[in-house]
Enzyme design. Structure first.
Site, PDB file in Angstrom:
ATOM      1  CD  GLN A 112      38.139  39.743  49.419  1.00 11.99           C
ATOM      2  OE1 GLN A 112      39.251  39.866  48.373  1.00 11.99           O
ATOM      3  NE2 GLN A 112      37.103  39.038  48.366  1.00 11.99           N
ATOM      4  CG  PHE A 113      33.013  41.952  54.634  1.00 13.66           C
ATOM      5  CD1 PHE A 113      32.922  40.812  55.171  1.00 13.66           C
ATOM      6  CD2 PHE A 113      32.846  42.539  53.668  1.00 13.66           C
ATOM      7  CE1 PHE A 113      32.031  40.767  54.571  1.00 13.66           C
ATOM      8  CE2 PHE A 113      31.698  42.545  53.631  1.00 13.66           C
ATOM      9  CZ  PHE A 113      31.519  41.420  53.405  1.00 13.66           C
ATOM     10  CB  THR A 114      34.486  38.114  51.727  1.00 13.88           C
ATOM     11  OG1 THR A 114      35.581  38.140  50.519  1.00 13.88           O
ATOM     12  CG2 THR A 114      33.189  38.646  51.928  1.00 13.88           C
TER      13      THR A 114
END
Length: 151
Positions: free
Chosen positions: A78-80
């Site tokens: 999850q890059f967020t």
């Protein structure tokens, strides 16, 4: 590197309405890999996760690790998690590692966990995923790792 580790009774991830990863009890981990993260950071994080004691013993104290309870891990990239909210109302993801390099380190993280005799299921990197979980407790912890140190 940022990890959100949630103790779950069960969890699954779906892509295009198909289950691609599923576990019973254990951890559902959101994995955010950032610029500057190294293989050493990833291996250290996996080792720390494999020894994290947030499962209850006979006295109700968080004293057991994932091995003690024969748990599994659902690992979701999850890059967020790298969102920078300092300016304005739209998050910036500039500190997230580029996808190609992050994919390599994400796979290293999962393989490091597997080498510790933990069953690891995953989503599909760089796809839209629906994650469904039954949070146990709820117990959620955040692990930040930078320059080889857990913050």
């Amino acid at each position: 590197m940022k990890l959100v580790i949630q103790k779950v009774k069960e969890a699954r991830v779906e892509v295009e309405e198909k289950i691609v990863g599923q576990i019973d009890h254990g951890f559902m981990i959101l994995v955010g890999i950032e610029d500057g993260d190294t293989e050493a950071d990833i291996i250290k994080a996996a080792d720390k996760v494999s020894k994290l004691r947030i499962f209850e013993d006979e006295e109700g104290k968080m004293n057991r690790d994932i091995h003690d309870v024969s748990g599994s891990i659902l690992s979701i990239s999850q890059f967020t998690l790298s969102a920078n909210m300092r300016k304005g109302n739209r998050p910036s993801f500039i500190s997230a590692m580029n996808a190609q390099e992050a994919d390599v380190l994400y796979n290293l993280f999962n393989e490091s966990l597997r080498s510790s005799d933990i069953r690891v299921e995953t989503g599909i990197f760089q796809t839209h995923m629906n994650v469904i979980l039954n949070n146990d407790g709820p117990v959620s912890v955040i692990m930040l790792l930078k320059d080889g140190k857990v913050l």
